[in-house]
Design an enzyme around this catalytic site. Sequence first.
Site, PDB file in Angstrom:
ATOM      1  N   LYS A  25      45.067  39.790  46.615  1.00  0.00           N
ATOM      2  CA  LYS A  25      46.365  40.420  46.385  1.00  0.00           C
ATOM      3  C   LYS A  25      46.223  41.918  46.594  1.00  0.00           C
ATOM      4  O   LYS A  25      45.295  42.516  46.027  1.00  0.00           O
ATOM      5  CB  LYS A  25      46.840  40.130  44.954  1.00  0.00           C
ATOM      6  CG  LYS A  25      48.199  40.720  44.610  1.00  0.00           C
ATOM      7  CD  LYS A  25      48.583  40.385  43.171  1.00  0.00           C
ATOM      8  CE  LYS A  25      49.949  40.981  42.829  1.00  0.00           C
ATOM      9  NZ  LYS A  25      50.343  40.721  41.442  1.00  0.00           N
ATOM     10  N   LYS A  51      42.002  41.642  43.420  1.00  0.00           N
ATOM     11  CA  LYS A  51      43.289  42.304  43.219  1.00  0.00           C
ATOM     12  C   LYS A  51      43.066  43.807  43.309  1.00  0.00           C
ATOM     13  O   LYS A  51      42.322  44.395  42.520  1.00  0.00           O
ATOM     14  CB  LYS A  51      43.889  41.940  41.866  1.00  0.00           C
ATOM     15  CG  LYS A  51      45.257  42.583  41.621  1.00  0.00           C
ATOM     16  CD  LYS A  51      45.827  42.153  40.276  1.00  0.00           C
ATOM     17  CE  LYS A  51      47.184  42.778  40.017  1.00  0.00           C
ATOM     18  NZ  LYS A  51      47.750  42.364  38.714  1.00  0.00           N
TER      19      LYS A  51
END
Length: 329
Positions: A254, A196
């Site tokens: 992400k 992320k």
Amino acid sequence: MFPLRRNRRLRTNEAVRSLVRQHILSPKDFQAPIFVTEGKQKKEEIASMPGYYRFSLDLLAKEVKELWDLGIKSVLLFVKVEEHLKDNKGTEAVNADGLMQRAIRTVKNAVPEMLVMTDVALDPYSMYGHDGIIENGRVLNDESVQALAHMALSHAQAGADFVAPSDMMDGRILVMRETLETEGFINTGIMSYSAKFASAFYGPFRDALDSAPVDAKDIPKNKNSYQMDPANRDEAVKETLMDIDEGADIVMVKPGLCYLDIVRDIRNEVNVPVSVYQVSGEYAMIKAASERGWLDHDAVMMEQLTAIKRAGADFIATYFAKDAAKLIS
């Protein structure tokens, strides 16, 4: 070689193109993120995410049934926590009758077969909008991990099939896995946000949950000390392999489109499912450009989703889940 080999023969018409197409999207490729809020008969559109909503629990049940009928088999739950319930330790996150816990039960009662994954992070519950506990201007790692593990256990007790830690604290997967095992939740899975990045594409999401870092003295103004530097590539693979060693069942990258090289790197290195989160900023850009007539909404939506799958995603968490499923069907 040319003219013995003419590659355009395989592009002559839609029949042959569809026959040799390598990557085909279906509703089962999509996971639908859902925002939940308190109240009754509430369907609140998010200003920076046109066509996307926060649902009260009574309307959540209806939404989940519609998703299931479209062929979408998994949801990822997020909750908008009321301001008076926020503190520095995320105390409300482990409330057995909290909004997340009630949302899990609502989904399972509405569609028992729906796979329910839950966001495990402190920022919706934090008075400072951070994914961890703040002390002396720093985000504490180990203390935050303990709070997150208790949060994950609470979700499992409420009926979640998977918990999805999105915080990026070091070591949280191992502590969560051990906590779940010790408490008997051996079949509760973990989908880790392993790669992320500290992206600028999260803005509309933070609007949706009112979870942006607050602007206050001695509070970090961003999440750069725990989310990854967008300039780094090898680090993403390292983080992901560590999470798998600690017990992650599924790993996630992400955001999506700007990180397809990371998706492919990880896909080449791991033997567990890889998820990709096509985030709020990616959704908002397509919506805004198409509203102005600058892009063909459906064509660009499907092209981006196909690109994510082509890069190596086993499934995609996307705000386009319903739109894409309708178009496919």
